[in-house]
Write an enzyme that holds these catalytic residues in place. Sequence first.
Site, PDB file in Angstrom:
ATOM      1  N   HIS A  56      75.804   2.836 -19.566  1.00 11.64           N
ATOM      2  CA  HIS A  56      75.779   4.000 -18.672  1.00 11.64           C
ATOM      3  C   HIS A  56      74.526   3.892 -17.798  1.00 11.64           C
ATOM      4  CE1 HIS A  56      78.477   6.835 -21.253  1.00 11.64           C
ATOM      5  NE2 HIS A  56      78.943   5.599 -21.232  1.00 11.64           N
ATOM      6  N   GLU A  58      72.225   5.979 -17.185  1.00 14.10           N
ATOM      7  CA  GLU A  58      71.041   6.520 -17.852  1.00 14.10           C
ATOM      8  C   GLU A  58      70.432   5.506 -18.822  1.00 14.10           C
ATOM      9  OE1 GLU A  58      74.119   7.873 -17.553  1.00 14.10           O
ATOM     10  OE2 GLU A  58      74.063  10.013 -18.009  1.00 14.10           O
ATOM     11  N   CYS A  86      76.217  12.335 -21.183  1.00 16.48           N
ATOM     12  CA  CYS A  86      77.064  12.460 -22.368  1.00 16.48           C
ATOM     13  C   CYS A  86      76.192  12.551 -23.624  1.00 16.48           C
ATOM     14  CB  CYS A  86      77.990  11.255 -22.465  1.00 16.48           C
ATOM     15  SG  CYS A  86      77.128   9.705 -22.839  1.00 16.48           S
ATOM     16  N   CYS A  89      73.873   9.464 -24.139  1.00 16.33           N
ATOM     17  CA  CYS A  89      72.740   9.449 -23.216  1.00 16.33           C
ATOM     18  C   CYS A  89      71.733  10.549 -23.550  1.00 16.33           C
ATOM     19  CB  CYS A  89      73.232   9.549 -21.779  1.00 16.33           C
ATOM     20  SG  CYS A  89      74.136   8.059 -21.270  1.00 16.33           S
TER      21      CYS A  89
END
Length: 157
Positions: A56, A58, A86, A89
């Site tokens: 991701h 992040e 999410c 993260c």
Amino acid sequence: MSFSAWDAQCMALALEEARRAAERGEIPVGAVLTRGESILAHGGNAQIELSDPSAHAEIRVLREASVRDGNYRLPGTTLYVSLEPCTMCCGALVHSRVAEVIFAAREPKAGAVISASAVLDNPALNHHVQWRDGLLETESSHLLRNFFRERRTLRGE
């Protein structure tokens, strides 16, 4: 809730990273990590490109900044991200000791800051990440809607 010109500049860069991710066929999410008025890392989603479910935006910027800093802890930093983080993260934000996350658009299905759950507000955590939302929300939402609309069109849905 007010945002500074620096906040807007950083979120604009996160949105540019999201656009780049979309061009690579990734879900358009971008992130920028700063300390003060210095950019430590920026990037976009790359799960497909890297065959990595944890890639991701992040996570990628936290990894890059940690390597550059030589420390997995990133105190005093702010993460700008084009979509609400999410659960995975959010956990990484807590473990890396990020001070604040600012996100553009809420994610009603998997957003773990406020939408589907409130991971960062859990009083049992030993570090609390401050958060704000809504900066360039319209631009982020538009980018995501167009991406998924085009994807459905290509699949004939």
